[in-house]
Motif scaffolding. Structure first.
Motif, PDB file in Angstrom:
ATOM      1  N   SER A 148       2.487   7.837   1.666  1.00 24.63           N
ATOM      2  CA  SER A 148       2.756   6.555   1.893  1.00 24.63           C
ATOM      3  C   SER A 148       1.832   5.318   1.616  1.00 24.63           C
ATOM      4  CB  SER A 148       3.340   6.357   3.159  1.00 24.63           C
ATOM      5  OG  SER A 148       2.265   6.378   4.252  1.00 24.63           O
ATOM      6  N   LYS A 149       0.620   5.429   1.692  1.00 26.97           N
ATOM      7  CA  LYS A 149      -0.224   4.473   1.494  1.00 26.97           C
ATOM      8  C   LYS A 149      -0.516   3.885  -0.046  1.00 26.97           C
ATOM      9  CE  LYS A 149      -3.507   6.186   5.144  1.00 26.97           C
ATOM     10  NZ  LYS A 149      -4.955   6.655   5.358  1.00 26.97           N
ATOM     11  N   THR A 150       0.252   4.709  -0.924  1.00 26.14           N
ATOM     12  CA  THR A 150       0.170   4.291  -2.228  1.00 26.14           C
ATOM     13  C   THR A 150       1.832   4.002  -2.786  1.00 26.14           C
ATOM     14  OG1 THR A 150       0.333   6.523  -2.914  1.00 26.14           O
ATOM     15  CG2 THR A 150      -1.861   5.488  -2.762  1.00 26.14           C
ATOM     16  N   ALA A 151       2.683   3.952  -1.634  1.00 28.71           N
ATOM     17  CA  ALA A 151       4.040   3.817  -2.028  1.00 28.71           C
ATOM     18  C   ALA A 151       4.290   2.122  -2.535  1.00 28.71           C
ATOM     19  CB  ALA A 151       5.031   4.266  -0.851  1.00 28.71           C
ATOM     20  N   THR A 152       5.201   2.148  -3.216  1.00 32.65           N
ATOM     21  CA  THR A 152       5.610   0.784  -3.547  1.00 32.65           C
ATOM     22  C   THR A 152       6.421   0.178  -2.724  1.00 32.65           C
ATOM     23  OG1 THR A 152       5.628   1.277  -6.204  1.00 32.65           O
ATOM     24  CG2 THR A 152       6.926  -0.474  -5.669  1.00 32.65           C
ATOM     25  N   THR A 153       7.422   0.930  -2.079  1.00 34.43           N
ATOM     26  CA  THR A 153       8.557   0.691  -1.027  1.00 34.43           C
ATOM     27  C   THR A 153       7.788   0.631   0.228  1.00 34.43           C
ATOM     28  OG1 THR A 153      10.437   1.082  -2.267  1.00 34.43           O
ATOM     29  CG2 THR A 153      10.812   1.058   0.091  1.00 34.43           C
TER      30      THR A 153
END
Length: 269
Positions: A148-153
């Motif tokens: 999640s740390k690299t997620a766009t949303t």
């Protein structure tokens, strides 16, 4: 009343007591019973035709007793394994792709139950405005937080079972469900006996969907829906759509799916 049907390798012989299926007229009784028997015959004929198309598969090992959330999780050769169970395999990617496309139609806030290998999470990312993931297993939840740390949303990871977490949540525009039974009792109920693996979740899902909300879930249905499945859906949803994803390639050692297709359902409140 007796109804007999002959198939290639099986005979269906149904004998009804006089007090069974008591309709106002005998004509109505004959119609109802013949329809039910013909559906059984069609299902048996389809099972016979499909039998030779299944991959070999392997026997599923019993789910070890203990808290599923604290079990060790490992990923090897495209398989997520927890407590000796193949929870998810990467052959599901085409199925996940279509399911996430449907759940993200219209964007909004999407809830995902079960992170697994992260296949669907990666496809949901960027296709909606907000993304919430609920994952029971602590090691898989930790992997989800790293992802999640690299997620766009903007994405939130919640650890726990959907039964415990859902009552604390609000409404969503889309809910994606792909969870796994945590013990053999649950496996027997949701996989073997229920109309579909998500049946026990339908009412709660409907209660957490916005007016334009939709539920998409792993169906365990080959190419259509049984009447049991349809009735279960219509108890909680106003309508649903069914399509089939074909060309799936589960490996010969897959212990939870053996067909080259699966039905995808989008249910609307």
């Amino acid at each position: 009343m007796r109804v007999i049907r002959h198939l290639r390798s099986v005979d269906v012989d149904v004998l009804l007591r006089d007090d069974y299926v008591r309709t106002p007229t005998e004509r109505q009784r004959v119609w109802m019973v013949n329809r039910a028997v013909d559906e059984l015959v069609e299902a048996l004929a389809r099972a016979d035709a499909d039998a030779g198309t299944l991959v070999m598969g392997r026997e599923r090992t019993p789910i070890e007793e203990g808290a599923w959330g604290t079990r060790a999780a490992s990923v090897r050769d495209g398989t997520l394994e927890i407590a000796g169970q193949s929870v998810m395999q990467d052959w599901e990617a085409p199925l996940m792709e279509r399911m996430t496309q449907r759940v993200c139609e219209g964007g909004g806030h999407v809830l995902e139950l079960g992170f697994g290998l992260g296949l669907s999470a990666g496809m949901i990312d960027g296709a909606c405005m907000r993304h919430t993931v609920v994952e029971l297993n602590s090691e898989v939840a930790a992997a989800a937080r790293r992802w999640s740390k690299t997620a766009t949303t903007p994405t939130v990871i919640l650890e726990g079972s959907w039964e415990d977490v859902m009552p604390q949540l609000g409404s969503f525009d889309g809910i994606f469900m792909d969870t796994f039974p945590v013990d053999d009792t649950e496996f027997e109920r949701v996989v073997v006996r229920d109309a579909t693996v998500a049946e026990t979740f339908f009412a709660m899902a409907a209660g957490h969907l916005s007016d334009r909300g939709r539920l998409v879930y792993y169906t365990n249905e080959v190419d259509s829906l049984s009447r049991r499945h349809q009735r279960a859906l219509l108890r909680s949803f106003s309508r649903f759509e069914v399509e089939v994803v074909r060309g799936l390639r589960p490996p010969d050692d897959c212990d939870y799916w053996w067909h080259d297709s699966m039905a995808v359902v989008t249910a609307y409140v």
